[in-house]
Design a protein around this motif. Sequence first.
Motif, PDB file in Angstrom:
ATOM      1  N   GLY A  74       8.856   7.860  -7.065  1.00 49.50           N
ATOM      2  CA  GLY A  74       8.616   8.252  -8.439  1.00 49.50           C
ATOM      3  C   GLY A  74       7.926   7.208  -9.285  1.00 49.50           C
ATOM      4  N   LEU A  75       7.688   6.016  -8.722  1.00 46.85           N
ATOM      5  CA  LEU A  75       7.059   4.928  -9.465  1.00 46.85           C
ATOM      6  C   LEU A  75       5.627   4.656  -9.005  1.00 46.85           C
ATOM      7  CD1 LEU A  75      10.151   2.566  -9.583  1.00 46.85           C
ATOM      8  CD2 LEU A  75       9.082   3.658 -11.558  1.00 46.85           C
ATOM      9  N   ASP A  76       5.096   5.532  -8.159  1.00 47.31           N
ATOM     10  CA  ASP A  76       3.754   5.302  -7.622  1.00 47.31           C
ATOM     11  C   ASP A  76       2.698   5.323  -8.716  1.00 47.31           C
ATOM     12  OD1 ASP A  76       2.773   8.523  -7.147  1.00 47.31           O
ATOM     13  OD2 ASP A  76       4.906   8.087  -7.080  1.00 47.31           O
ATOM     14  N   GLY A  77       2.889   6.150  -9.744  1.00 45.33           N
ATOM     15  CA  GLY A  77       1.927   6.173 -10.844  1.00 45.33           C
ATOM     16  C   GLY A  77       1.858   4.837 -11.558  1.00 45.33           C
ATOM     17  N   LEU A  78       3.024   4.271 -11.871  1.00 45.06           N
ATOM     18  CA  LEU A  78       3.072   2.967 -12.524  1.00 45.06           C
ATOM     19  C   LEU A  78       2.507   1.882 -11.616  1.00 45.06           C
ATOM     20  CD1 LEU A  78       3.965   1.032 -14.780  1.00 45.06           C
ATOM     21  CD2 LEU A  78       6.269   1.059 -13.785  1.00 45.06           C
ATOM     22  N   LEU A  79       2.844   1.939 -10.335  1.00 49.24           N
ATOM     23  CA  LEU A  79       2.356   0.921  -9.401  1.00 49.24           C
ATOM     24  C   LEU A  79       0.845   1.000  -9.235  1.00 49.24           C
ATOM     25  CD1 LEU A  79       5.289   1.194  -6.892  1.00 49.24           C
ATOM     26  CD2 LEU A  79       4.612  -0.920  -8.043  1.00 49.24           C
ATOM     27  N   ASN A  80       0.290   2.201  -9.222  1.00 48.51           N
ATOM     28  CA  ASN A  80      -1.166   2.333  -9.166  1.00 48.51           C
ATOM     29  C   ASN A  80      -1.806   1.824 -10.451  1.00 48.51           C
ATOM     30  OD1 ASN A  80      -2.347   3.700  -6.653  1.00 48.51           O
ATOM     31  ND2 ASN A  80      -0.521   4.930  -7.042  1.00 48.51           N
ATOM     32  N   HIS A  81      -1.140   2.072 -11.585  1.00 49.77           N
ATOM     33  CA  HIS A  81      -1.641   1.572 -12.863  1.00 49.77           C
ATOM     34  C   HIS A  81      -1.692   0.043 -12.870  1.00 49.77           C
ATOM     35  CE1 HIS A  81      -2.279   1.259 -17.180  1.00 49.77           C
ATOM     36  NE2 HIS A  81      -1.201   0.521 -17.287  1.00 49.77           N
ATOM     37  N   ARG A  82      -0.741  -0.580 -12.160  1.00 46.08           N
ATOM     38  CA  ARG A  82      -0.659  -2.041 -12.122  1.00 46.08           C
ATOM     39  C   ARG A  82      -1.180  -2.618 -10.804  1.00 46.08           C
ATOM     40  NH1 ARG A  82       3.229  -5.765 -14.611  1.00 46.08           N
ATOM     41  NH2 ARG A  82       1.153  -6.644 -14.901  1.00 46.08           N
ATOM     42  N   ALA A  83      -2.009  -1.856 -10.119  1.00 44.70           N
ATOM     43  CA  ALA A  83      -2.470  -2.264  -8.786  1.00 44.70           C
ATOM     44  C   ALA A  83      -3.167  -3.617  -8.789  1.00 44.70           C
ATOM     45  CB  ALA A  83      -3.400  -1.198  -8.211  1.00 44.70           C
ATOM     46  N   ASP A  84      -3.853  -3.953  -9.865  1.00 45.06           N
ATOM     47  CA  ASP A  84      -4.539  -5.250  -9.930  1.00 45.06           C
ATOM     48  C   ASP A  84      -3.555  -6.411  -9.998  1.00 45.06           C
ATOM     49  OD1 ASP A  84      -6.950  -3.968  -9.847  1.00 45.06           O
ATOM     50  OD2 ASP A  84      -7.332  -4.092 -12.000  1.00 45.06           O
ATOM     51  N   ALA A  85      -2.320  -6.125 -10.348  1.00 43.95           N
ATOM     52  CA  ALA A  85      -1.293  -7.170 -10.447  1.00 43.95           C
ATOM     53  C   ALA A  85      -0.243  -7.015  -9.360  1.00 43.95           C
ATOM     54  CB  ALA A  85      -0.630  -7.128 -11.827  1.00 43.95           C
ATOM     55  N   LEU A  86      -0.598  -6.344  -8.256  1.00 48.31           N
ATOM     56  CA  LEU A  86       0.341  -6.113  -7.154  1.00 48.31           C
ATOM     57  C   LEU A  86      -0.204  -6.743  -5.879  1.00 48.31           C
ATOM     58  CD1 LEU A  86       2.780  -4.664  -5.788  1.00 48.31           C
ATOM     59  CD2 LEU A  86       1.316  -2.637  -5.584  1.00 48.31           C
ATOM     60  N   THR A  87       0.627  -7.561  -5.236  1.00 45.11           N
ATOM     61  CA  THR A  87       0.227  -8.254  -4.008  1.00 45.11           C
ATOM     62  C   THR A  87       1.324  -8.127  -2.963  1.00 45.11           C
ATOM     63  OG1 THR A  87      -0.950  -9.901  -5.340  1.00 45.11           O
ATOM     64  CG2 THR A  87      -0.557 -10.448  -3.029  1.00 45.11           C
ATOM     65  N   GLY A  88       0.942  -7.867  -1.725  1.00 45.44           N
ATOM     66  CA  GLY A  88       1.900  -7.889  -0.621  1.00 45.44           C
ATOM     67  C   GLY A  88       1.824  -9.219   0.104  1.00 45.44           C
ATOM     68  N   ILE A  89       2.920  -9.967   0.094  1.00 49.69           N
ATOM     69  CA  ILE A  89       2.994 -11.258   0.794  1.00 49.69           C
ATOM     70  C   ILE A  89       4.099 -11.144   1.842  1.00 49.69           C
ATOM     71  CG2 ILE A  89       3.437 -13.735   0.599  1.00 49.69           C
ATOM     72  CD1 ILE A  89       2.438 -13.593  -2.280  1.00 49.69           C
ATOM     73  N   LEU A  90       3.738 -11.291   3.088  1.00 50.99           N
ATOM     74  CA  LEU A  90       4.687 -11.104   4.179  1.00 50.99           C
ATOM     75  C   LEU A  90       5.809 -12.144   4.119  1.00 50.99           C
ATOM     76  CD1 LEU A  90       5.067  -9.363   6.807  1.00 50.99           C
ATOM     77  CD2 LEU A  90       4.016 -11.276   8.029  1.00 50.99           C
ATOM     78  N   GLN A 121       0.834  -1.207   0.000  1.00 52.14           N
ATOM     79  CA  GLN A 121       0.000   0.000   0.000  1.00 52.14           C
ATOM     80  C   GLN A 121       0.868   1.255   0.000  1.00 52.14           C
ATOM     81  OE1 GLN A 121      -2.437  -0.418   3.495  1.00 52.14           O
ATOM     82  NE2 GLN A 121      -3.423  -2.293   2.768  1.00 52.14           N
ATOM     83  N   GLU A 122       1.935   1.249   0.780  1.00 53.41           N
ATOM     84  CA  GLU A 122       2.777   2.440   0.928  1.00 53.41           C
ATOM     85  C   GLU A 122       3.454   2.840  -0.383  1.00 53.41           C
ATOM     86  OE1 GLU A 122       4.051   2.059   5.655  1.00 53.41           O
ATOM     87  OE2 GLU A 122       5.350   1.211   4.102  1.00 53.41           O
ATOM     88  N   ILE A 123       3.912   1.857  -1.169  1.00 44.91           N
ATOM     89  CA  ILE A 123       4.644   2.216  -2.385  1.00 44.91           C
ATOM     90  C   ILE A 123       3.730   2.759  -3.475  1.00 44.91           C
ATOM     91  CG2 ILE A 123       6.566   0.645  -1.960  1.00 44.91           C
ATOM     92  CD1 ILE A 123       5.314  -1.329  -3.914  1.00 44.91           C
ATOM     93  N   CYS A 124       2.435   2.682  -3.264  1.00 39.32           N
ATOM     94  CA  CYS A 124       1.488   3.286  -4.211  1.00 39.32           C
ATOM     95  C   CYS A 124       1.192   4.740  -3.864  1.00 39.32           C
ATOM     96  CB  CYS A 124       0.194   2.479  -4.253  1.00 39.32           C
ATOM     97  SG  CYS A 124       0.375   0.858  -5.024  1.00 39.32           S
ATOM     98  N   THR A 125       1.869   5.285  -2.847  1.00 34.70           N
ATOM     99  CA  THR A 125       1.690   6.682  -2.462  1.00 34.70           C
ATOM    100  C   THR A 125       2.854   7.514  -2.972  1.00 34.70           C
ATOM    101  OG1 THR A 125       2.878   6.493  -0.355  1.00 34.70           O
ATOM    102  CG2 THR A 125       0.529   5.920  -0.359  1.00 34.70           C
ATOM    103  N   GLN A 126       2.612   8.797  -3.140  1.00 33.28           N
ATOM    104  CA  GLN A 126       3.660   9.700  -3.614  1.00 33.28           C
ATOM    105  C   GLN A 126       4.808   9.773  -2.620  1.00 33.28           C
ATOM    106  OE1 GLN A 126       2.221  13.641  -4.477  1.00 33.28           O
ATOM    107  NE2 GLN A 126       3.936  14.120  -5.819  1.00 33.28           N
ATOM    108  N   GLN A 127       4.500   9.675  -1.323  1.00 38.87           N
ATOM    109  CA  GLN A 127       5.526   9.798  -0.303  1.00 38.87           C
ATOM    110  C   GLN A 127       6.530   8.650  -0.350  1.00 38.87           C
ATOM    111  OE1 GLN A 127       2.258  10.000   0.228  1.00 38.87           O
ATOM    112  NE2 GLN A 127       1.963  12.150   0.816  1.00 38.87           N
ATOM    113  N   MET A 128       6.079   7.445  -0.714  1.00 48.56           N
ATOM    114  CA  MET A 128       6.953   6.281  -0.625  1.00 48.56           C
ATOM    115  C   MET A 128       7.099   5.531  -1.942  1.00 48.56           C
ATOM    116  SD  MET A 128       6.179   4.868   3.205  1.00 48.56           S
ATOM    117  CE  MET A 128       7.492   3.689   3.046  1.00 48.56           C
ATOM    118  N   GLY A 129       6.581   6.115  -3.025  1.00 44.33           N
ATOM    119  CA  GLY A 129       6.640   5.439  -4.316  1.00 44.33           C
ATOM    120  C   GLY A 129       7.904   5.673  -5.098  1.00 44.33           C
TER     121      GLY A 129
END
Length: 485
Positions: free
Chosen positions: A233-249, A223-231
């Motif tokens: 500069g890649l938060d735009g791309l990560l939000n674009h690919r949000a459906d293909a992004l999963t956090g696994i501990l 979730q954090e890397i999809c924000t401007q504060q922690m992305g």
Amino acid sequence: MRVLFASSEIHPLMKTGGLADVSASLPAALKRLRHDLRLVMPAYPAAVARAGTLEEIGTVTLPGFPADPVTLLSGTLPGTRVPLLLADAPRCFQRAGDPYRAMDGRDWQDNHLRFGLFARLIEHLALGRAGLDWQPDVVHCNDWQTGLAPVMLHLHDRRPATVFTIHNLSYQGLFARAAFDALDLPPELWHYQGLEFHGQMSFIKGGIAYADHITTVSPTYAQEICTQQMGNGLDGLLNHRADALTGILNGVDYKEWDPSRDKRIAANYSREDMSGKARCKADLQHHFGLPGRSGVPLLGHVGRMVPQKGVDLLLKAVEPLLSGGDAQLVVVGSGDPVLERIARRLAERYPGSMGLHVGYDEDLAHRVEAGADVFVMPSRFEPCGLNQMYSLRYGTIPVVRRTGGLADTVVDADPVHLASGDATGVCFDEATPQALADALARALALYHQPAGWKRLVRNAMAQDFSWSRSAESYAGLYRELVAGR
């Protein structure tokens, strides 16, 4: 399923950080689930020396690298049954220093070529073009050093599914435009939706943009890397690919990190019999020349001395405790020369209260986890973090900033969670010395309540972050991707 797992470092062959631990433990857990998994890593001299018996099984000449044929060395990752492939390309990988930097601490100037060659090899292994009688269903790449492999595989219609795991988005593999030209990549990849990143070439952007699925190492960090504060500069791309992004501990290898059988510590102990922990504390105090004061809390920190880890916050927040004799501190790590210098000065100022080891020492890391009462991780960001999970198993209460994997693994000992019995550590929010000092004060107040501290320690030690759950999650993801292709 057949899985090719590619990483630039794997413990115990080569380690600069948590990537190496994950790249050993996750494949071993997947192997226990009966998947046909192979590891591939560059053949650094230290890795070859530590790998045990190796057999040359062929040589591959890769497109764009006619002067660097790669000899494949086959073996088994020590301590496991996981098949291992080492890519022996002497001009690229037979060097002193760590995998990415020379002895003077500066990045190798040809890192784009070194890891570009590694990506080409991954591509050839994935497509069955490396002379092996084996081809994977899934290629799992890790961090920027493997980021070009999903790009190269994306150009083929008949190929395995690809997974790209972000272990730390702040390390991106950025190079000048000339690096793109030197790698002989198709010109159409140079655009803002491809490998171009503000006029530079970004290896990690390649993995994010072209892999079939992206994972990262904790749900909160995803979730954090999809924000401007922690992305970064890649938060735009990560939000674009949000459906293909999963956090696994990430998980913990409890064969390596368990005080009941850890051979690196002064005495073994368990949740049922904690008597050995006092001996571990005395051993750690003796090692650093600190007085053996059993009633004074001993704080520990192991990690890279960089701003990300909040070491500057720790060194500022802890000084009043050291000067007043209210706590002792041991620090193991290296990194930023300025932070190293500040730590040395603090240790010199309070020789009876602070111990310092500049550098990394695996044995000493285990001894800190076992001997400290409190483990301090004031990270400004932390994709997952492993030390807080090690600390829980060792009954060493973690004090952490509520970010990334730290937020996912430590339950704050506030009145509500203390009353419900599920507290495991102390959390704080602001990345300031004062916020950390307040959190340490809470931890020390709990320490001086023996009955409550004992309950907190026992609850921490009961937590289970073994790799089995994470491996099942990855196996499920692999199945979905293979079915989708």
